[in-house]
Design a protein around this motif. Structure first.
Motif, PDB file in Angstrom:
ATOM      1  N   THR A 156     -19.535  18.543 109.652  1.00 13.50           N
ATOM      2  CA  THR A 156     -20.706  18.863 110.477  1.00 13.50           C
ATOM      3  C   THR A 156     -21.682  19.677 109.640  1.00 13.50           C
ATOM      4  N   VAL A 157     -22.946  19.271 109.662  1.00 15.18           N
ATOM      5  CA  VAL A 157     -24.017  20.010 108.986  1.00 15.18           C
ATOM      6  C   VAL A 157     -25.038  20.430 110.041  1.00 15.18           C
ATOM      7  N   ILE A 158     -25.383  21.723 110.063  1.00 15.05           N
ATOM      8  CA  ILE A 158     -26.433  22.234 110.943  1.00 15.05           C
ATOM      9  C   ILE A 158     -27.603  22.676 110.072  1.00 15.05           C
ATOM     10  N   ASP A 159     -28.751  22.048 110.301  1.00  8.10           N
ATOM     11  CA  ASP A 159     -29.965  22.291 109.510  1.00  8.10           C
ATOM     12  C   ASP A 159     -30.924  23.132 110.343  1.00  8.10           C
ATOM     13  N   PHE A 160     -31.214  24.349 109.882  1.00  4.10           N
ATOM     14  CA  PHE A 160     -32.082  25.279 110.598  1.00  4.10           C
ATOM     15  C   PHE A 160     -33.557  25.135 110.224  1.00  4.10           C
ATOM     16  N   ARG A 161     -33.909  24.171 109.386  1.00  4.46           N
ATOM     17  CA  ARG A 161     -35.271  24.097 108.856  1.00  4.46           C
ATOM     18  C   ARG A 161     -36.271  23.497 109.855  1.00  4.46           C
ATOM     19  N   THR A 162     -37.543  23.670 109.533  1.00  7.98           N
ATOM     20  CA  THR A 162     -38.626  23.111 110.337  1.00  7.98           C
ATOM     21  C   THR A 162     -38.761  21.612 110.091  1.00  7.98           C
ATOM     22  N   ASP A 163     -39.542  20.952 110.948  1.00  3.80           N
ATOM     23  CA  ASP A 163     -39.808  19.525 110.763  1.00  3.80           C
ATOM     24  C   ASP A 163     -40.400  19.250 109.385  1.00  3.80           C
ATOM     25  N   ALA A 164     -41.369  20.073 108.982  1.00  2.00           N
ATOM     26  CA  ALA A 164     -42.033  19.854 107.694  1.00  2.00           C
ATOM     27  C   ALA A 164     -41.075  20.046 106.527  1.00  2.00           C
ATOM     28  N   GLU A 165     -40.242  21.068 106.594  1.00  2.00           N
ATOM     29  CA  GLU A 165     -39.273  21.300 105.518  1.00  2.00           C
ATOM     30  C   GLU A 165     -38.305  20.130 105.397  1.00  2.00           C
ATOM     31  N   ARG A 166     -37.849  19.640 106.540  1.00  2.00           N
ATOM     32  CA  ARG A 166     -36.898  18.527 106.508  1.00  2.00           C
ATOM     33  C   ARG A 166     -37.550  17.244 106.010  1.00  2.00           C
ATOM     34  N   ALA A 167     -38.822  17.034 106.336  1.00  2.00           N
ATOM     35  CA  ALA A 167     -39.526  15.841 105.869  1.00  2.00           C
ATOM     36  C   ALA A 167     -39.757  15.894 104.357  1.00  2.00           C
ATOM     37  N   ASP A 168     -40.079  17.083 103.840  1.00  2.00           N
ATOM     38  CA  ASP A 168     -40.356  17.229 102.408  1.00  2.00           C
ATOM     39  C   ASP A 168     -39.090  17.129 101.561  1.00  2.00           C
ATOM     40  N   HIS A 169     -37.984  17.653 102.075  1.00  2.00           N
ATOM     41  CA  HIS A 169     -36.725  17.678 101.304  1.00  2.00           C
ATOM     42  C   HIS A 169     -35.564  17.317 102.223  1.00  2.00           C
TER      43      HIS A 169
END
Length: 265
Positions: free
Chosen positions: A55-68
């Motif tokens: 299980t991976v939980i990603d706390f980043r924003t939409d923009a952060e996730r889109a960029d990387h």
């Protein structure tokens, strides 16, 4: 807790081994923290492959996730909990925690926005919002619920650098498990060497261009005052970590007990 030597994941740490009250420790290999997983390569990184993250939980924003975008191990679940969503909606300017690269690219802008101790004040505001904002509460509720569930398997949670949003998540978990204040602060601060190493080229470029090294360090590193701001918000609003988790995050007592049973030994 100790750093895990990964070649493709920055700032990877296992909560396992952290000392708790009653001569107990956190069980290893069950809950891990890190920076973003955009360069994860299990073929080239047997240390991470051996963790068998499910299980991976990603706390980043939409923009952060889109960029990387994260690279997720085969068979693992990806869950998203955007801690800063409410802050981004409610403010005209991004929180400092998601502006590292932008601010370090321009020493003049950095000085205008962050000089004179303003970096520390901005981070303190961000950390207080970790406690009070609805999006942050939803994200940390997800973290505790998943970490308490044996079906989640080994769980890894992260943001971009793995220091602020991730640092607060680790603090909440370890506090519930029985870590004392000194242990919580030591673990929180222990990410500094890995974070500074990961951002070293950016820091060097910033200072070479005339940037104030104190601003760079305040952005890149973590400081006791940052965590103390969140802990003070918990005390002011709820009176204790237990009440914050129960009333603020909406996590029932049975989930907290399941978390303790699963992660301590």
């Amino acid at each position: 807790m100790t750093a895990t030597p990964s070649t493709t994941v920055a700032n990877l740490r296992d909560l396992g081994g952290t000392p708790l009250s009653g001569a107990r420790t956190v069980r290893p290999g069950l809950v891990l923290r890190s920076g973003q997983l955009d360069r994860l390569d299990l073929d080239a990184d047997p240390v991470v492959a051996a963790l068998d993250v499910r299980t991976v939980i990603d706390f980043r924003t939409d923009a952060e996730r889109a960029d990387h975008p994260d690279r997720i191990p085969a068979g693992a679940r990806l869950l998203v909990g955007d801690v800063l969503a409410d802050q981004l909606r409610g403010a005209g300017r991004k929180p400092a925690a998601v502006q590292l690269k932008d601010l370090l690219a321009d020493p003049v802008v950095a000085e205008e926005r962050l000089g004179g101790g303003r970096t520390q004040a901005l981070f303190a505001d961000t950390y207080r919002a970790f406690v009070r904002s609805g999006s942050a509460q939803a994200a940390y509720r997800m973290l505790l619920t998943e970490a308490a569930d044996p079906q989640a398997g080994p769980l890894l949670f992260h943001c971009t650098a793995g220091k602020d949003r991730t640092g607060w998540g680790a603090t909440v978990i370890l506090s519930l498990l029985g870590a004392d204040d000194d242990t919580l602060m030591a673990e929180y601060l222990s990410v500094n060497p890995a974070v500074k190493q990961a951002f070293a080229p950016m820091i060097e470029g910033f200072t070479a261009a005339g940037g104030n090294p104190d601003i760079a360090l305040a952005l890149i590193g973590v400081f006791p005052s940052y965590l103390e701001a969140a802990l003070d918000e918990v005390e002011t609003r709820y009176g204790s970590m237990e009440k914050y988790v129960r009333e603020g995050l909406g996590v029932p007592d049975e989930t907290v007990e399941a978390l303790r049973s699963r992660l301590t030994g």
